[in-house]
Design an enzyme around this catalytic site. Structure first.
Site, short mmCIF file in Angstrom:
data_model
loop_
_atom_site.label_atom_id
_atom_site.label_comp_id
_atom_site.label_asym_id
_atom_site.label_seq_id
_atom_site.Cartn_x
_atom_site.Cartn_y
_atom_site.Cartn_z
N HIS A 83 0.87 -1.18 0.00
CA HIS A 83 0.00 0.00 0.00
C HIS A 83 0.91 1.23 0.00
O HIS A 83 2.02 1.18 0.53
CB HIS A 83 -0.84 -0.06 1.29
CG HIS A 83 -1.88 0.99 1.42
ND1 HIS A 83 -1.62 2.25 1.89
CD2 HIS A 83 -3.21 0.95 1.17
CE1 HIS A 83 -2.74 2.94 1.93
NE2 HIS A 83 -3.73 2.19 1.50
N ASP A 142 3.20 -4.49 7.96
CA ASP A 142 1.96 -3.72 7.89
C ASP A 142 0.81 -4.74 8.01
O ASP A 142 0.54 -5.50 7.08
CB ASP A 142 1.93 -2.98 6.54
CG ASP A 142 0.55 -2.44 6.19
OD1 ASP A 142 -0.42 -2.70 6.94
OD2 ASP A 142 0.44 -1.76 5.16
N GLN A 202 -4.39 -5.38 6.90
CA GLN A 202 -5.38 -6.31 6.31
C GLN A 202 -5.28 -7.71 6.91
O GLN A 202 -6.04 -8.60 6.50
CB GLN A 202 -5.17 -6.39 4.79
CG GLN A 202 -5.39 -5.09 4.06
CD GLN A 202 -6.84 -4.60 4.08
OE1 GLN A 202 -7.76 -5.34 4.43
NE2 GLN A 202 -7.05 -3.35 3.71
N LYS A 241 -10.38 -1.19 10.54
CA LYS A 241 -10.53 -2.36 9.66
C LYS A 241 -10.82 -3.61 10.49
O LYS A 241 -11.02 -4.70 9.94
CB LYS A 241 -9.26 -2.57 8.84
CG LYS A 241 -8.98 -1.41 7.88
CD LYS A 241 -7.87 -1.75 6.92
CE LYS A 241 -7.26 -0.54 6.24
NZ LYS A 241 -8.10 0.04 5.20
N CYS A 251 -4.71 2.36 -3.59
CA CYS A 251 -3.45 2.88 -3.03
C CYS A 251 -2.33 1.87 -3.22
O CYS A 251 -1.47 1.69 -2.34
CB CYS A 251 -3.60 3.25 -1.55
SG CYS A 251 -4.85 4.49 -1.25
#
Ligand code: C6P
Length: 419
Positions: free
Chosen positions: A135, A212, A215, A238, A377
């Site tokens: 991202h 990261d 997700q 999220k 993104c």
């Protein structure tokens, strides 16, 4: 649509989807006169009543600034805020509560590492490896450091399925490699990356790894110690929580050695014009100013909620939704799925010959279905696959097989209209 149960489906642990849905008031709403089908969960998930009620409770009963006051409301607010730190610690299986820094979300967490650890530890010629699946929030902070410090950003390639090439990854290391910055799960393609193995390789080369987890946290149990991540970032919104609150995990020794990146109230021990200002202990030295108190408290409620439902059950249910959706859309003439990794989270990205992604998203919205279109993104990834946009459906615990079927039918209808 006829559907035979696959082996995967028969193994799926039960999730009380109807009971879960009843906790999400937004799912009762109509969009353009039709029941909402919300398949934009990778952008932000919806929030259950327990999270929504936290705001009413906080502002009705104990709204106060934290870590400062010596009155009852301030004590209660501080206790609730710090209780979330413990919830996040155990959610990520971190060793110590001091390793959890609250941020606005993943983006701010990565920028914290870039600006604090990066500026203190990187110099011209040093290398940071990012993957093609990243991202922008895990690309641009490193590019900014590249232009400011002269570091090099090198890219781990992917194969045609959107799976990282681990041989190429190994080959990218040099004696100047200092950090690997990689997502746990790709937002654009859903690829689940082998971050534990990547951490081992990074450490063998004397580099750190930042993961990261934006997700990953909604879909699977995360254990930062099992991964051996040096840093791990995620966003509350999220994971069924509110916007404005997320966290950075960092190993205690790293955080302790890092300088503050924002100055202000509550991140100091003492401030003086005569002698050097001294800073608070971790994690407070990274939390300057009044934080998003209600949001952080609500984040704790969201994580408890997710744990109550069970991440294994959620992940298995979403895999079933993905399997059904993949099979259904694969029957559509001229539709191409981008991201076909064997290990995928509940993300379905696709393009359709002769139909603009934006037209599809706009028209399917008229049928009550919310999907995302655009570059997600992740422009370098999409450019590599020769597209500027995809449509993306992404799933959460409250989605149903019936919604998947209705989505597939709506998609066929819409494609018929635009072609
Ligand atoms: N992806 C999506 O629709 P923030 O905005 O800080 O909460 O999260 C940024 C971010 C970082 N990493 C990954 C892998 C992400 O997916 C996101 C957010 C959203 O895919 C908005 S672009």
């Amino acid at each position: 649509m006829n559907h035979l149960a696959t082996e995967h489906e028969l193994d799926t642990p039960a999730l009380d989807v109807a009971g879960i849905r009843a906790q999400f008031p937004i799912l009762e709403r109509q969009v353009h006169g039709r029941p909402l089908i919300y398949f934009d969960n990778a952008a932000t998930s919806q929030t259950p009543l327990a999270v929504i009620d936290t705001f009413r409770d906080y502002y009705s009963r104990y709204n106060a600034n934290i870590h400062r006051g010596l009155h009852t409301l301030a004590d209660e607010a501080t206790a609730a805020y710090e209780a979330t730190r413990e919830t996040v610690r155990s959610f990520l299986n971190a060793a110590d509560r001091r390793e959890i820094v609250f941020t606005r979300g993943t983006t701010e967490a990565i920028n914290l590492v870039a600006n604090s650890w990066g500026r203190a530890n990187l110099e011209a010629g040093d290398e940071v490896l990012v993957s093609l699946l990243e991202h922008h929030s895990n690309i641009v902070p490193w590019q900014l450091l590249a232009s400011q410090l002269g570091i090099k950003v090198k890219v781990i390639p992917v194969d045609e399925r959107g799976v990282l090439d681990l041989d190429a990854y190994r080959a990218l290391f040099t004696e100047r490699t200092r950090l690997v910055a990689v997502n746990h799960v790709s937002n654009a393609f859903g690829t689940v990356n082998p971050v534990g193995e990547m951490a081992t390789i990074a450490h063998e080369h004397g580099a750190l790894i930042l993961v990261d987890g934006a997700q990953a946290t909604p879909h699977q149990t995360v254990d930062v110690r099992a991964i051996d991540a040096d840093f791990y970032a995620f966003s509350g919104h999220k994971v069924y929580g509110p916007t404005g609150a997320g966290a950075l995990y960092g190993k205690a020794a790293l955080l302790e050695a890092m300088p503050p990146w924002q100055g202000g109230g509550e991140m100091i021990k003492s401030v003086s014009f005569e002698v050097p200002t001294t800073f608070a202990d971790v994690p407070h030295k990274f939390e300057a100013g009044t934080p998003a108190i209600a949001e952080v408290i609500a984040l704790g409620v969201a994580l408890e909620w997710v744990r109550g439902v069970g991440l294994d059950a959620i992940g298995a249910w979403e895999a079933r939704l993905l399997e059904r959706a993949t099979a259904a859309v694969s029957r559509i003439d001229g539709l191409r799925i981008l991201g076909t990794a064997p290990h995928k989270a509940g993300v379905l990205s696709f393009v359709v010959d002769g139909a603009h992604s934006q037209d599809i998203a706009l028209l399917i919205d008229q049928l009550g279905v919310a999907i995302r279109t655009g570059n997600h993104c992740a422009q370098p990834l999409l450019a590599h696959f020769g597209v500027t946009a995809t449509c993306r459906a992404s799933f959460a615990a409250y989605n149903t097989l019936e919604e998947v079927d209705a989505f597939a039918d709506a998609l066929e209808r819409v494609i018929g209209m635009v072609r």
